[in-house]
Design a protein around this motif. Structure first.
Motif, short mmCIF file in Angstrom:
data_model
loop_
_atom_site.label_atom_id
_atom_site.label_comp_id
_atom_site.label_asym_id
_atom_site.label_seq_id
_atom_site.Cartn_x
_atom_site.Cartn_y
_atom_site.Cartn_z
N ALA A 43 46.64 100.00 33.83
CA ALA A 43 47.32 98.71 33.82
C ALA A 43 46.56 97.78 32.90
O ALA A 43 45.68 97.03 33.31
CB ALA A 43 47.39 98.14 35.23
N GLU A 71 52.25 98.73 43.83
CA GLU A 71 50.95 98.68 43.18
C GLU A 71 51.12 99.05 41.71
O GLU A 71 51.96 99.89 41.38
CB GLU A 71 49.97 99.66 43.84
N PRO A 72 50.36 98.44 40.83
CA PRO A 72 50.47 98.82 39.42
C PRO A 72 49.95 100.23 39.19
O PRO A 72 48.94 100.64 39.78
CB PRO A 72 49.60 97.79 38.70
N TRP A 103 50.40 95.23 33.70
CA TRP A 103 51.39 96.30 33.75
C TRP A 103 50.82 97.58 33.15
O TRP A 103 49.93 97.56 32.30
CB TRP A 103 52.64 95.90 32.97
N SER A 104 51.38 98.69 33.58
CA SER A 104 50.91 99.99 33.11
C SER A 104 51.32 100.23 31.67
O SER A 104 52.31 99.68 31.18
CB SER A 104 51.47 101.10 33.99
N GLN A 161 57.40 99.24 32.80
CA GLN A 161 56.24 99.79 33.50
C GLN A 161 56.61 100.85 34.54
O GLN A 161 57.78 101.01 34.90
CB GLN A 161 55.48 98.68 34.20
N THR A 197 62.91 100.69 36.13
CA THR A 197 61.48 100.89 36.37
C THR A 197 61.24 102.32 36.82
O THR A 197 62.03 102.89 37.58
CB THR A 197 60.99 99.90 37.44
N VAL A 233 55.59 101.75 38.46
CA VAL A 233 54.95 101.17 39.65
C VAL A 233 54.81 102.24 40.71
O VAL A 233 55.57 103.22 40.76
CB VAL A 233 55.74 99.97 40.21
#
Length: 476
Positions: free
Chosen positions: A341, A336-337, A347-348, A317, A244, A319
């Protein structure tokens, strides 16, 4: 061949591909494929000797999955695999990452393999060979046999030893049909979602157990590499870790430290020992006193760092991490997204995050070839009145993220493949059937398969890529 409908054809013409001058930058042996996982698509949960896995138990426990959904039938791939492989061929797909089910092959988690499961997987792999589809086989995609969980699960060391035995037997039974093997898929999810948050099977909530599970999963990988080498000396072996892209919310010292802690417990705890030979100072400082130091035995780190042939990277994604002393768990981090998102998961969608992850892994951890073993997005896909699925968001997503791969190659990353998640809509774990990641729409009531616009776009991309290679005589 499932040709696009007139409406899809019109939309397809309006969707640009990746330009030829970008595609040509990819290595000549670059793989464009798709991924699935056994429990998410196979069904046949109680057929031909299959035993219960932790996901059968979890999904059949009221309140743990959306709408009480489970994988008893899923996409019924167990009975429909021939048609699914034919559809793959029609869509131009010749690279397929699949998983085999531990609970189907070895229902008790030990002893001889289930002969009916061996027959099934041999037929599946032979069917792929007949159709010119190259397999990338994952040995473990989360379906731990329930008897092993009853005996303690991944927090106990013996589970890693059981996995090595399962790996040896499975590669011994199937290795003549597959050269490329992945030991584990996303051990972070197995350890921390399974044993800390309880969001995934087996649904336990014990921070110390999650840390022990993380080490034993790493150990299981290393033990499996050794037995795969012994059973199949020519095999290509790796692990698929989810990586991630973690960024601090602000440049404050607190948020920077929070991002470092989250990175240590998400990425580094798995990347460090496999590729660098030890847990980093950050990981030991964060997790050592909570149980990591207690489970590491002499020789473990040498086993975990056994040489592999590629590094599998799953990425979804970015985060944002911020420091939080209040009700933020043992890490004191609030996630936090990142924006935008826009997937149905929240999700981004930031293609540059994939470039960043590939560059980071190649610069900080390993010079091995990289395979993107999963990358994809869930959207609110639906059949329109014409019976089509016009998933423009997914087409845009794939185009952006594949272009991000080209950017990483331009910047020096040795990326050799991209396996889109996923070939079919499927059982999305605790989210049930409400999240659709597939390029092919599955009508679960009828099991009808309907290629989405993204499937036709991907077929066109593969065709364009192959046409680039043909003049210089490159073959798979």
């Amino acid at each position: 061949m499932p040709n696009p409908s007139p409406r899809q054809q019109t939309r397809l013409h309006a969707q640009p591909s990746i330009s030829a001058d970008r595609l040509v930058l990819l290595p000549s042996d670059f793989r464009l494929g798709v991924s699935t996982a056994a429990y998410q698509i196979e069904g046949a949960a109680r057929e031909e000797g299959r035993g219960p896995s932790i996901w059968d138990s979890f999904a059949h426990t009221p309140g743990l999955t959306a709408n009480g959904d489970h994988g008893d039938v899923a996409c019924d791939h167990y009975h429909r695999w021939r048609d699914d492989l034919d559809l793959m061929v029609d869509l131009g797909i010749r690279e397929y990452r699949l998983s085999v089910s531990w609970s189907r092959l070895q229902p008790s988690g030990q002893g001889e393999l289930n002969p009916e499961a061996v027959v099934f997987y041999r037929a599946l792999l032979e069917g792929m060979r007949e159709r010119g589809i190259r397999p990338l086989v994952t040995l473990y995609h989360w379906d731990l046999p329930q008897p092993l969980e009853d005996a303690g699960g991944w927090p106990v060391r013996v589970t890693a030893e059981r996995f090595a035995d399962y790996a040896a037997r499975t590669v011994g039974a199937l290795g003549d049909l597959a050269e490329d093997w992945i030991t584990l898929n996303e051990p972070w999810c197995s350890a921390f979602l399974g044993y800390h948050t309880g969001a995934h099977a087996p649904g336990r909530r014990d921070w110390g157990a999650a840390i022990a599970a993380a080490h034993h999963l790493n150990l299981a990988h290393g033990l499996a590499v050794a037995v795969i080498r012994a059973e199949l000396p020519g095999a290509r072996v790796g692990i698929a870790n989810i990586v991630t892209d973690i960024r601090p919310r602000t440049d404050s010292l607190d948020d920077l430290a929070a991002a470092e802690r989250l990175d240590a417990a998400s990425n580094r705890v798995f990347l460090d020992p496999v590729y660098l030979g030890d847990y980093s100072e950050q990981v030991r400082r964060l997790l050592g006193a909570d149980g990591l130091d207690a489970v590491i035995r002499p020789g473990d780190l040498d086993v975990i760092a056994a040489p592999t042939d590629f590094a599998g990277i799953n990425h979804y994604q970015r985060v944002i991490a911020r420091h939080d002393d209040d009700d933020a768990g043992p890490l004191r981090v609030r996630e936090e997204p990142a924006e935008p998102a826009t997937t149905s998961f929240g999700w981004s969608v930031i293609p540059a995050s994939l470039t960043a992850v590939l560059m980071r892994v190649s610069r900080e951890f390993t010079s091995l070839p990289l395979l993107i073993t999963e990358n994809g997005a869930s959207y609110h896909d639906y059949l329109d009145p014409d019976g089509d699925v016009v998933d423009l968001d997914r087409v845009s997503y794939l185009r952006g993220y594949l272009d991000a791969v080209v950017t990483a190659v331009e910047q020096g990353a040795d990326v050799r493949g991209y396996y889109a998640w996923s070939f079919l809509d499927n059982f999305e774990w605790a989210e049930g059937y409400g999240k659709r990641f597939g390029m092919v729409f599955v009508d679960y009531a009828t099991q009808r398969r309907i290629p989405k616009l993204s499937a036709h776009w991907y077929r066109r991309l593969i065709s364009e890529r192959m046409s680039q290679l043909e003049p210089i005589g490159v073959k798979r």
